[in-house]
Design a protein around this motif. Structure first.
Motif, short mmCIF file in Angstrom:
data_model
loop_
_atom_site.label_atom_id
_atom_site.label_comp_id
_atom_site.label_asym_id
_atom_site.label_seq_id
_atom_site.Cartn_x
_atom_site.Cartn_y
_atom_site.Cartn_z
N PRO A 30 47.56 78.95 40.80
CA PRO A 30 47.33 80.28 41.39
C PRO A 30 46.31 81.06 40.57
CG PRO A 30 49.68 79.83 41.10
CD PRO A 30 48.93 78.77 40.35
N ASN A 31 45.66 82.02 41.22
CA ASN A 31 44.74 82.91 40.53
C ASN A 31 44.75 84.26 41.22
OD1 ASN A 31 42.37 82.92 42.58
ND2 ASN A 31 42.77 80.73 42.24
N ALA A 32 44.00 85.20 40.66
CA ALA A 32 44.07 86.58 41.14
C ALA A 32 43.23 86.83 42.39
CB ALA A 32 43.62 87.53 40.03
N GLU A 33 42.45 85.86 42.84
CA GLU A 33 41.65 86.06 44.04
C GLU A 33 42.54 85.99 45.28
OE1 GLU A 33 38.34 83.55 44.61
OE2 GLU A 33 37.08 84.58 43.16
N GLU A 34 42.21 86.79 46.26
CA GLU A 34 42.91 86.71 47.55
C GLU A 34 42.15 85.73 48.44
OE1 GLU A 34 45.18 89.64 50.68
OE2 GLU A 34 43.61 90.45 49.39
N ARG A 35 42.88 84.73 48.95
CA ARG A 35 42.22 83.65 49.67
C ARG A 35 43.17 83.09 50.73
NH1 ARG A 35 38.58 79.16 48.91
NH2 ARG A 35 39.48 77.17 49.53
N LEU A 36 42.67 82.88 51.91
CA LEU A 36 43.37 82.13 52.94
C LEU A 36 42.33 81.28 53.65
CD1 LEU A 36 45.84 81.39 54.59
CD2 LEU A 36 45.40 83.38 56.05
N TYR A 37 42.40 79.99 53.41
CA TYR A 37 41.40 79.06 53.94
C TYR A 37 42.13 77.94 54.67
CZ TYR A 37 37.08 76.26 54.04
OH TYR A 37 35.98 75.55 54.44
N LEU B 220 50.20 89.13 43.33
CA LEU B 220 51.43 89.73 43.84
C LEU B 220 51.68 91.12 43.29
CD1 LEU B 220 53.84 86.65 43.67
CD2 LEU B 220 52.44 87.42 45.59
N THR B 221 50.98 91.50 42.24
CA THR B 221 51.17 92.82 41.63
C THR B 221 49.83 93.54 41.55
OG1 THR B 221 50.91 91.86 39.42
CG2 THR B 221 53.15 92.05 40.29
N GLU B 222 49.88 94.85 41.40
CA GLU B 222 48.66 95.65 41.38
C GLU B 222 47.78 95.32 40.18
OE1 GLU B 222 49.41 99.77 41.71
OE2 GLU B 222 50.29 99.64 43.73
N ASP B 223 48.39 94.94 39.06
CA ASP B 223 47.59 94.62 37.89
C ASP B 223 47.05 93.19 37.93
OD1 ASP B 223 49.79 93.05 37.34
OD2 ASP B 223 50.40 94.17 35.55
N HIS B 224 47.34 92.45 39.01
CA HIS B 224 46.80 91.10 39.24
C HIS B 224 47.30 90.07 38.21
CE1 HIS B 224 44.32 93.23 42.02
NE2 HIS B 224 43.58 92.18 42.33
N ARG B 225 48.28 90.41 37.44
CA ARG B 225 48.75 89.46 36.43
C ARG B 225 49.66 88.40 37.04
NH1 ARG B 225 50.03 93.23 31.09
NH2 ARG B 225 47.92 94.06 30.86
N LEU B 226 50.37 88.73 38.08
CA LEU B 226 51.26 87.78 38.75
C LEU B 226 50.62 87.34 40.06
CD1 LEU B 226 54.09 86.44 38.61
CD2 LEU B 226 54.93 88.33 40.04
N SER B 227 50.47 86.03 40.23
CA SER B 227 49.82 85.51 41.43
C SER B 227 50.59 84.30 41.94
CB SER B 227 48.36 85.14 41.15
OG SER B 227 48.27 84.22 40.07
N ALA B 228 50.37 83.97 43.20
CA ALA B 228 51.06 82.84 43.82
C ALA B 228 50.10 82.09 44.73
CB ALA B 228 52.28 83.32 44.61
N ARG B 229 50.43 80.82 44.95
CA ARG B 229 49.58 79.98 45.78
C ARG B 229 50.45 78.99 46.54
NH1 ARG B 229 43.97 77.26 43.50
NH2 ARG B 229 43.03 76.76 45.52
N VAL B 230 50.07 78.72 47.77
CA VAL B 230 50.74 77.71 48.58
C VAL B 230 49.67 76.83 49.19
CG1 VAL B 230 52.15 77.25 50.60
CG2 VAL B 230 52.73 79.16 49.11
N ILE B 231 49.82 75.52 48.98
CA ILE B 231 48.93 74.54 49.58
C ILE B 231 49.78 73.61 50.43
CG2 ILE B 231 47.35 72.62 49.15
CD1 ILE B 231 46.52 74.04 46.57
N ALA B 232 49.38 73.43 51.67
CA ALA B 232 50.10 72.54 52.57
C ALA B 232 49.10 71.71 53.34
CB ALA B 232 50.98 73.33 53.52
N SER B 233 49.44 70.46 53.56
CA SER B 233 48.56 69.59 54.34
C SER B 233 49.39 68.61 55.14
CB SER B 233 47.57 68.84 53.43
OG SER B 233 48.25 67.88 52.63
N ALA B 234 48.82 68.17 56.25
CA ALA B 234 49.44 67.15 57.09
C ALA B 234 48.33 66.31 57.69
CB ALA B 234 50.30 67.79 58.19
N ALA B 235 48.52 65.01 57.67
CA ALA B 235 47.50 64.10 58.21
C ALA B 235 48.19 62.92 58.86
CB ALA B 235 46.56 63.62 57.11
N THR B 236 47.60 62.43 59.92
CA THR B 236 48.11 61.25 60.59
C THR B 236 46.95 60.53 61.26
OG1 THR B 236 49.77 60.42 62.16
CG2 THR B 236 48.60 62.44 62.76
#
Length: 778
Positions: free
Chosen positions: A252-259, A280-296
């Protein structure tokens, strides 16, 4: 009060630097009380040393400033234009600089060395050239400063190439040969001629624990792949005699991203990937990331079941100037169709020409399934200016099942082979804890870095084999009768429990352009195993492996390096007399240069290496169920890789490795040819990108990867011819949309991958195409 300027919600931290922005001071000026004399004055001054600029500001308004000398040392102030107050002048002079500006209740302004650090995207996600420290370097050295030839394959490069699996990714790796000649799935590989196990985030993976499947992590969650040369490269202890591959997952990092990306291609490929990240916080110290993929896919190119790949990888991170804490999970389910293959015609000494689009034996629904559950935690803490502590932990469970007709032996030149209907199911449960402390200090002109740490690996591998499997002859050209069903009953078992305790230390000393390193590791390993119908066995071994290195900076762009490292691989096998076979040891010597070219936009690594193995294990000709120890092998060669952006818009990455292999003491049974290892392995990829209009970029990329011929057997009776495959792709970025179309194996060359068995010669995928569409929501 500390002022912290950031962009509006959803934006990045200012300038993507470590700062506490002081520009809010200017906004506060209008509301701040002040004398009529101060409001009537304005100040303008040019850029100058920050300490001098702040002193002039204090003198102008006659109000003192509390200045930390260490905070402003060596910094240059920004120009000040028409500042109407002391606060505004300080804000302009310090904007964008890594300092903290505080205003007390009585109005006293302080400029302090208190940098708020937030997580940034790793350079491997934004650049093909990666210079930062590897996750396997406990000393925290950058690639440029390490006394070894290390190559990093970045996520940015894999994105440009439209790579979808580890085999395609490792085509960029110098000195690495991927082993696809396996019925067990996953990706196994050798580095500089020695079989190697994988690591994830610098820690052993299940493939390092006598597990059948190779490394299987989906590319969607890979930040970079570190190709570490030499037996001590990963500090894992045993195995990995020639080097290893360390897979680093995305953080995770402080950038806001949805790709979001969608992909389609040959054989009914459909693939989707989501990458969501934000603070996740105003001071940008806490961040979260979710990566999901599906292939067939409908099928693979051999007509077997299409590969399927599902991934869910959430992670959370807290980071400031002294603390970095990351928790992540990887939940994956992968299904692989049989790797399409042929067998050797023992009369013509050429592989049988078989159809690429239908299974060689049996029906479509054959292959393996690998399910992965992995949890990682990493805590890095800067305790003082001279002491840092790092603790890493990993829990991994991998389940494996095999269902296919497996070729066992070639019986005659008419296409008669011996086929096994057996199967296997396995589970590996691995827990790893690695912790170390790093001390940095100087004595006069001499710098010191000292690392001390330990690694504990506890791995249990449960293997269950089919007891209703059978062997039968089968003609691949004239099949007769009906194949018996694949095995259903799994009762025979093998249980292996391995514990590894590793204690290591490193010392790096620097004096001007000279940097010397010494390291030592002691490994204590306990291994117990129980096979149905056999007595239980228990072995212990203890080995100490030292390593040494040096880097000398000739100029600020050119350095030379050398290293001497020792490796150790414990053996547990017994000969037919009941005696344990000797452990395997290696000595790896390397010397080379690292050269920054094109104003440090390109990095060249070039080295000569020599790696010597004490002995190797082979089947006992007098009793096939046992092994014997034979003289080891020697590999000497050159290793060159180049990565970077020599011109604006142009990306280039290339690698070439030539290795001359031989056995230390050839024998009649051993021969004098190291099999399964091409002498030459090479790759070249170049891409050019150009902006043609506002929000419109076009890119074209092309590359080639290949290898020379290789022997199948040690007597050099059967060989696999060399091969080369070309890649071509082009893309357009229009606003938030990215569109890429590419073709692999452009000239539809028919080729084979290296193998060590005439009964399983893997085919290279024919020409395929892919179309990828991505959209950035923010």
């Amino acid at each position: 009060m500390t002022f912290d300027r950031r962009t509006s919600k959803g934006g990045n931290p200012m300038g993507k630097r470590h700062i506490v922005a002081a520009s809010l001071l200017a906004l506060a000026t209008a509301a701040a009380p002040g004398t009529a004399w101060a409001q009537a004055r304005t100040l303008s001054q040019p850029s100058m040393p920050l300490a001098q600029a702040l002193q002039r500001i204090a003198a102008e308004w006659g109000a003192p400033l509390n200045i930390d000398p260490d905070a402003v040392k060596g910094m240059t102030a920004k120009p000040v234009v028409n500042a109407s107050s002391e606060r505004e002048a300080v804000a302009q002079a310090t904007r964008g600089l890594p300092v903290a500006v505080q205003v007390a209740d009585d109005g006293l302004i302080s400029i302090l060395n208190d940098v708020i650090v937030v997580a940034r995207p790793n350079e491997a996600e934004t650049s093909v050239l990666v210079r930062g420290p590897t996750s396997s370097s406990r000393l925290g050295q950058s690639l440029r400063d390490q006394p070894r030839n290390t190559q990093v394959i970045s996520a940015k490069l894999l994105e440009k190439q439209q790579a979808v699996n580890l085999t395609e990714a490792l085509a960029n790796a110098g000195g690495v040969v991927v082993n696809t000649a396996t019925v067990q799935g996953g990706v196994s590989f050798s580095v500089r001629g020695f079989d190697s196990n994988g690591a994830v985030n610098g820690l052993p993976s299940a493939s390092s624990s006598s597990f059948a499947a190779g490394t299987t992590l989906p590319l969607a969650n890979i930040e970079r792949i570190e190709v570490l040369k030499g037996p001590d490269a990963i500090l894992l202890g045993g195995d990995n005699l020639g080097g290893t591959i360390n897979i680093v997952t995305k953080k995770p990092n402080a950038e806001e991203r949805l790709y979001v990306t969608g992909e389609t291609g040959s054989f009914g490929l459909v693939r989707g990937v989501l990458d969501a990240n934000r603070a996740l916080t105003e001071d940008h110290r806490l961040s979260a990331r979710v990566i999901a993929s599906a292939a067939t896919a409908d099928r693979n190119f051999g007509g077997y079941r299409g590969n399927e790949d599902y991934l869910f990888a959430p992670s959370i991170r807290y980071k400031n100037s002294v603390t970095d804490v990351i928790f992540s999970a990887t939940l994956g389910n992968q299904l692989f169709g049989v790797v399409p293959y042929t067998v050797m015609n023992t009369a013509t000494k050429m592989p049988f020409d078989v159809a690429f689009n239908r299974p060689l034996i049996g029906g479509k629904d054959q292959g393996v399934q690998i399910q992965t559950t992995q949890f990682n935690a990493e805590v890095s803490q800067k305790v003082t200016d001279w002491l840092s502590v790092v603790v890493r932990g990993q829990h991994q469970i991998v389940d494996f099942s095999l269902k296919q007709y497996s070729p066992f032996a070639v019986l005659n030149p008419q296409g008669q082979i011996l086929v096994s209907t057996g199967g296997a199911r396995q589970r590996a449960n691995t827990d790893v804890l690695d912790s170390f402390a790093r001390v940095s200090f100087s004595t006069g002109a001499i710098t010191h870095k000292i690392v001390g740490g330990m690694t504990i690996v506890d791995s249990d591998v449960d293997k269950v084999f089919a007891n209703d499997g059978r062997m039968l002859p089968y003609n691949i050209f004239n099949p007769t009768g009906t194949l018996p069903p694949l095995a259903r009953n799994f009762n025979s078992s093998s249980v292996q429990d391995s514990k590894l305790y590793g204690y290591y230390g490193q010392y790096l000393i620097g004096l001007g352009p000279i940097h010397l390193m010494a390291a030592v590791r002691n490994n204590r390993r306990e291994l117990s195993s129980k096979v149905t119908g056999r007595p239980a066995s228990f072995t212990k071994n203890n080995a100490t492996t030292p390593s040494y290195g040096a880097v000398v900076d000739i100029t600020d762009k050119l350095s030379v390096f050398g290293s001497l490292a020792y490796g150790f691989q414990p053996t547990t096998a017994l000969d037919r007399f009941g005696a344990r076979l000797p452990d395997i040891r290696t000595r790896n010597a390397e010397t080379g240069v690292k050269w920054d070219l094109f104003d440090k936009r390109v990095l060249l690594n070039a080295s000569w290496f020599s790696i010597r193995q004490s002995n190797l294990l082979d089947r006992d000709p007098a009793a096939a169920q046992f092994q014997i120890a034979l003289p080891g092998q020697l590999g000497q060669g050159i290793d060159i890789n180049v990565t970077g952006n020599p011109l604006r818009g142009l990306t280039v990455t290339a690698a070439f490795t030539r290795t001359n292999y031989s056995y230390l003491q050839p024998t009649r049974s051993l021969g004098n040819t190291v099999n399964g290892q091409p002498r030459d392995v090479y790759n070249l990829y170049a891409a050019y990108e150009r902006k043609v209009a506002d929000d419109v970029k076009l890119r074209i990329g092309a590359g080639v990867s290949g290898r020379s011929s290789s022997a199948i057997d040690r007597l050099n009776v059967y060989r696999i011819p060399g091969s080369a495959q070309a890649l071509l792709n082009g893309s357009a970025s229009i606003g938030a949309f990215d569109v890429t179309i590419g073709v692999r194996n452009l000239f539809d060359a028919k080729a084979y991958n290296p193998t060590r068995a005439i009964n399983y010669i893997p085919l290279v995928e024919p020409r395929t195409w892919r179309l990828t569409v991505g959209y950035r929501f923010f």
